[in-house]
Motif scaffolding. Structure first.
Motif, mmCIF file in Angstrom:
data_model
loop_
_atom_site.group_PDB
_atom_site.id
_atom_site.type_symbol
_atom_site.label_atom_id
_atom_site.label_comp_id
_atom_site.label_asym_id
_atom_site.label_seq_id
_atom_site.Cartn_x
_atom_site.Cartn_y
_atom_site.Cartn_z
ATOM 1 N N ARG A 1 0.845 -1.197 0.000
ATOM 2 C CA ARG A 1 0.000 0.000 0.000
ATOM 3 C C ARG A 1 0.886 1.254 0.000
ATOM 4 N NH1 ARG A 1 -5.374 0.603 1.822
ATOM 5 N NH2 ARG A 1 -5.485 -1.577 1.176
ATOM 6 N N LEU A 2 0.383 2.310 -0.618
ATOM 7 C CA LEU A 2 1.025 3.625 -0.553
ATOM 8 C C LEU A 2 0.050 4.584 0.106
ATOM 9 C CD1 LEU A 2 3.138 5.834 -1.312
ATOM 10 C CD2 LEU A 2 1.970 6.026 -3.522
ATOM 11 N N VAL A 3 0.518 5.260 1.138
ATOM 12 C CA VAL A 3 -0.286 6.277 1.813
ATOM 13 C C VAL A 3 0.468 7.597 1.725
ATOM 14 C CG1 VAL A 3 -1.270 7.063 4.006
ATOM 15 C CG2 VAL A 3 -1.341 4.627 3.389
ATOM 16 N N LYS A 4 -0.127 8.554 1.029
ATOM 17 C CA LYS A 4 0.492 9.867 0.904
ATOM 18 C C LYS A 4 -0.284 10.863 1.763
ATOM 19 C CE LYS A 4 2.192 13.311 -2.388
ATOM 20 N NZ LYS A 4 2.361 13.677 -3.819
ATOM 21 N N VAL A 5 0.436 11.555 2.626
ATOM 22 C CA VAL A 5 -0.182 12.516 3.531
ATOM 23 C C VAL A 5 0.332 13.913 3.208
ATOM 24 C CG1 VAL A 5 -0.565 13.198 5.928
ATOM 25 C CG2 VAL A 5 -0.311 10.767 5.334
ATOM 26 N N ALA A 6 -0.570 14.759 2.750
ATOM 27 C CA ALA A 6 -0.257 16.173 2.554
ATOM 28 C C ALA A 6 -0.909 16.920 3.714
ATOM 29 C CB ALA A 6 -0.792 16.671 1.219
ATOM 30 N N PRO A 7 -0.147 17.287 4.732
ATOM 31 C CA PRO A 7 -0.740 17.912 5.913
ATOM 32 C C PRO A 7 -1.586 19.126 5.552
ATOM 33 C CG PRO A 7 1.539 17.337 6.339
ATOM 34 C CD PRO A 7 1.314 17.127 4.873
ATOM 35 N N SER A 8 -2.687 19.284 6.270
ATOM 36 C CA SER A 8 -3.579 20.409 6.032
ATOM 37 C C SER A 8 -2.870 21.725 6.345
ATOM 38 C CB SER A 8 -4.821 20.285 6.906
ATOM 39 O OG SER A 8 -4.480 20.448 8.277
ATOM 40 N N ARG A 9 -3.415 22.791 5.781
ATOM 41 C CA ARG A 9 -2.821 24.101 6.045
ATOM 42 C C ARG A 9 -2.894 24.445 7.530
ATOM 43 N NH1 ARG A 9 -3.852 29.811 2.813
ATOM 44 N NH2 ARG A 9 -2.474 31.067 4.115
ATOM 45 N N ASP A 10 -3.998 24.093 8.169
ATOM 46 C CA ASP A 10 -4.130 24.376 9.599
ATOM 47 C C ASP A 10 -3.043 23.657 10.398
ATOM 48 O OD1 ASP A 10 -6.283 26.018 9.204
ATOM 49 O OD2 ASP A 10 -7.791 24.523 9.756
ATOM 50 N N ALA A 11 -2.771 22.402 10.031
ATOM 51 C CA ALA A 11 -1.748 21.636 10.746
ATOM 52 C C ALA A 11 -0.368 22.236 10.527
ATOM 53 C CB ALA A 11 -1.781 20.180 10.303
ATOM 54 N N ARG A 12 -0.091 22.631 9.289
ATOM 55 C CA ARG A 12 1.213 23.219 8.989
ATOM 56 C C ARG A 12 1.381 24.574 9.660
ATOM 57 N NH1 ARG A 12 1.447 24.673 4.151
ATOM 58 N NH2 ARG A 12 -0.548 23.959 3.304
ATOM 59 N N ASP A 13 0.312 25.371 9.625
ATOM 60 C CA ASP A 13 0.402 26.719 10.191
ATOM 61 C C ASP A 13 0.485 26.715 11.713
ATOM 62 O OD1 ASP A 13 0.360 27.769 7.681
ATOM 63 O OD2 ASP A 13 -1.721 28.440 7.730
ATOM 64 N N ALA A 14 0.155 25.583 12.322
ATOM 65 C CA ALA A 14 0.287 25.492 13.778
ATOM 66 C C ALA A 14 1.747 25.585 14.201
ATOM 67 C CB ALA A 14 -0.330 24.186 14.277
ATOM 68 N N GLY A 15 2.649 25.342 13.237
ATOM 69 C CA GLY A 15 4.074 25.500 13.516
ATOM 70 C C GLY A 15 4.540 24.638 14.671
ATOM 71 N N THR A 16 5.195 25.262 15.652
ATOM 72 C CA THR A 16 5.754 24.517 16.779
ATOM 73 C C THR A 16 4.793 24.431 17.962
ATOM 74 O OG1 THR A 16 6.810 26.521 17.636
ATOM 75 C CG2 THR A 16 8.112 25.151 16.136
ATOM 76 N N GLN A 17 3.552 24.797 17.756
ATOM 77 C CA GLN A 17 2.588 24.723 18.848
ATOM 78 C C GLN A 17 2.497 23.301 19.393
ATOM 79 O OE1 GLN A 17 -1.333 25.940 17.722
ATOM 80 N NE2 GLN A 17 -2.197 25.661 19.770
ATOM 81 N N GLY A 18 2.666 23.161 20.694
ATOM 82 C CA GLY A 18 2.599 21.856 21.325
ATOM 83 C C GLY A 18 3.890 21.065 21.277
ATOM 84 N N MET A 19 4.936 21.598 20.670
ATOM 85 C CA MET A 19 6.219 20.903 20.623
ATOM 86 C C MET A 19 7.039 21.260 21.863
ATOM 87 S SD MET A 19 7.082 21.354 16.547
ATOM 88 C CE MET A 19 8.387 20.140 16.425
ATOM 89 N N HIS A 20 7.959 20.380 22.217
ATOM 90 C CA HIS A 20 8.781 20.557 23.407
ATOM 91 C C HIS A 20 10.245 20.670 22.980
ATOM 92 C CE1 HIS A 20 5.536 19.098 26.247
ATOM 93 N NE2 HIS A 20 5.075 18.703 25.065
ATOM 94 N N PHE A 21 10.850 21.793 23.248
ATOM 95 C CA PHE A 21 12.236 21.961 22.838
ATOM 96 C C PHE A 21 12.907 23.040 23.675
ATOM 97 C CE2 PHE A 21 9.397 24.366 20.070
ATOM 98 C CZ PHE A 21 9.887 25.662 20.172
ATOM 99 N N ALA A 22 14.226 22.952 23.739
ATOM 100 C CA ALA A 22 15.025 23.956 24.428
ATOM 101 C C ALA A 22 15.169 25.169 23.523
ATOM 102 C CB ALA A 22 16.391 23.374 24.774
ATOM 103 N N PRO A 23 15.447 26.344 24.082
ATOM 104 C CA PRO A 23 15.567 27.552 23.261
ATOM 105 C C PRO A 23 16.536 27.417 22.092
ATOM 106 C CG PRO A 23 15.476 28.140 25.570
ATOM 107 C CD PRO A 23 15.547 26.635 25.533
ATOM 108 N N LEU A 24 17.640 26.733 22.290
ATOM 109 C CA LEU A 24 18.622 26.597 21.213
ATOM 110 C C LEU A 24 18.118 25.715 20.074
ATOM 111 C CD1 LEU A 24 21.973 26.249 23.215
ATOM 112 C CD2 LEU A 24 21.144 28.234 21.939
ATOM 113 N N ASP A 25 17.060 24.968 20.313
ATOM 114 C CA ASP A 25 16.509 24.079 19.289
ATOM 115 C C ASP A 25 15.315 24.684 18.567
ATOM 116 O OD1 ASP A 25 18.274 21.924 19.667
ATOM 117 O OD2 ASP A 25 17.125 21.246 21.408
ATOM 118 N N ALA A 26 15.034 25.951 18.817
ATOM 119 C CA ALA A 26 13.828 26.569 18.253
ATOM 120 C C ALA A 26 13.810 26.506 16.730
ATOM 121 C CB ALA A 26 13.703 28.010 18.736
ATOM 122 N N LEU A 27 14.933 26.830 16.080
ATOM 123 C CA LEU A 27 14.967 26.817 14.615
ATOM 124 C C LEU A 27 14.786 25.403 14.088
ATOM 125 C CD1 LEU A 27 15.345 28.231 11.922
ATOM 126 C CD2 LEU A 27 17.828 27.988 12.200
#
Length: 274
Positions: free
Chosen positions: A222-248
């Protein structure tokens, strides 16, 4: 809200090994003596900076262990060179294989580190002959090297791209042929908001196109292709966990909403195999 923590990383990934493999995968470690699904992939599958990556989301949906064999910056070489992981996949009910970029593979032009596939080791004689004006001692990472070559020698760069794409098809075909049972190719297109400072190498997975995927598609279930929705992409780093130096670095990886969409796309087929 974006969660940022000081120190060396924000999440405990509970690194673990399976069998005789030298690779450290994200934990907690799953048992391989019953029914389970396996997922191979790179940084996206590992779920860097994401508390619950898509393999874990799938596990909750399916009610069956989903082993996360995602490895940071992995190309197909990582898994092809690890018989223990191939055996683990052969014991799975099905194996999901995330399509990773074509740049992190050893080929006729250059060699990469056998485990840290994003690390450039050396240029071949062929590479030095074609790009004789370039000093390859200045490069340590494949993406940096390719970006520089495209800028400095645009007329020769397509020769290298053709080699990388051919190597990718051959390596992916070999990987699929070595894995027994059901296999699902997972193609995640760029899973983050557009970044103005992105290099000019193209979208993720790097240098992979429809024609290449069509060549390996007959070897998968099977092939499953996922093109994330604009809303998902625009959420950016919301909900991600990272140290300040890892922001980029975090801005260049899919966030929790993209992981949820990937899990939702894979679930229907995998549910039929539970």
């Amino acid at each position: 809200m974006t969660y940022e923590y000081p120190g060396d990383g924000a999440l405990d990934y509970l690194p673990c090994r399976y069998g005789q493999s030298k690779l450290l995968f994200r934990g907690p470690r799953r048992q391989l003596d019953g029914r389970y699904f396996a997922v191979l992939g790179g940084t996206e599958t590992y779920g860097k900076f994401v508390e619950i990556p898509y393999p874990s989301l799938l596990e909750g949906t399916l009610g069956m262990p989903v082993v996360n064999f995602g490895y940071l910056n992995a190309g197909a070489d990582v898994f092809l060179n690890d018989p223990s992981i191939i055996r683990s996949c052969n014991g799975a009910r099905a194996t999901v294989i995330q399509l990773t970029g074509a740049h992190n593979l050893s080929n006729r032009f250059y060699a990469v580190h056998p485990r840290r596939n994003d690390r450039f080791l050396r240029a071949s004689t062929l590479m030095k002959t074609v790009f004789r004006e370039v000093d390859f001692t200045e490069f340590h990472f494949t993406r940096h090297m390719l970006s520089a070559l495209k800028e400095r020698a645009p007329e020769k760069f397509p020769i290298l791209v053709e080699e990388l794409r051919s190597a990718w098809v051959a390596r992916m075909r070999s990987l699929l042929q070595r894995i027994e049972g059901e296999t699902v190719l997972l193609w995640i297109s760029d899973g983050h908001a557009a970044l103005p400072d992105r290099d000019a190498l193209g979208p993720e997975p790097l240098l992979v196109d429809e024609e290449m995927v069509d060549e390996i598609r007959p070897y998968a279930s099977r092939l499953v292709k996922v093109a994330p929705s604009r809303d998902a992409r625009d959420a950016g780093t919301q909900g991600m966990h990272f140290a300040p130096l890892d922001a980029l670095a975090a801005t260049r990886l899919p966030g929790p909403r993209v992981h949820q969409e990937v899990a939702d796309a894979l679930a229907p087929f995998l549910k039929s195999l539970v």
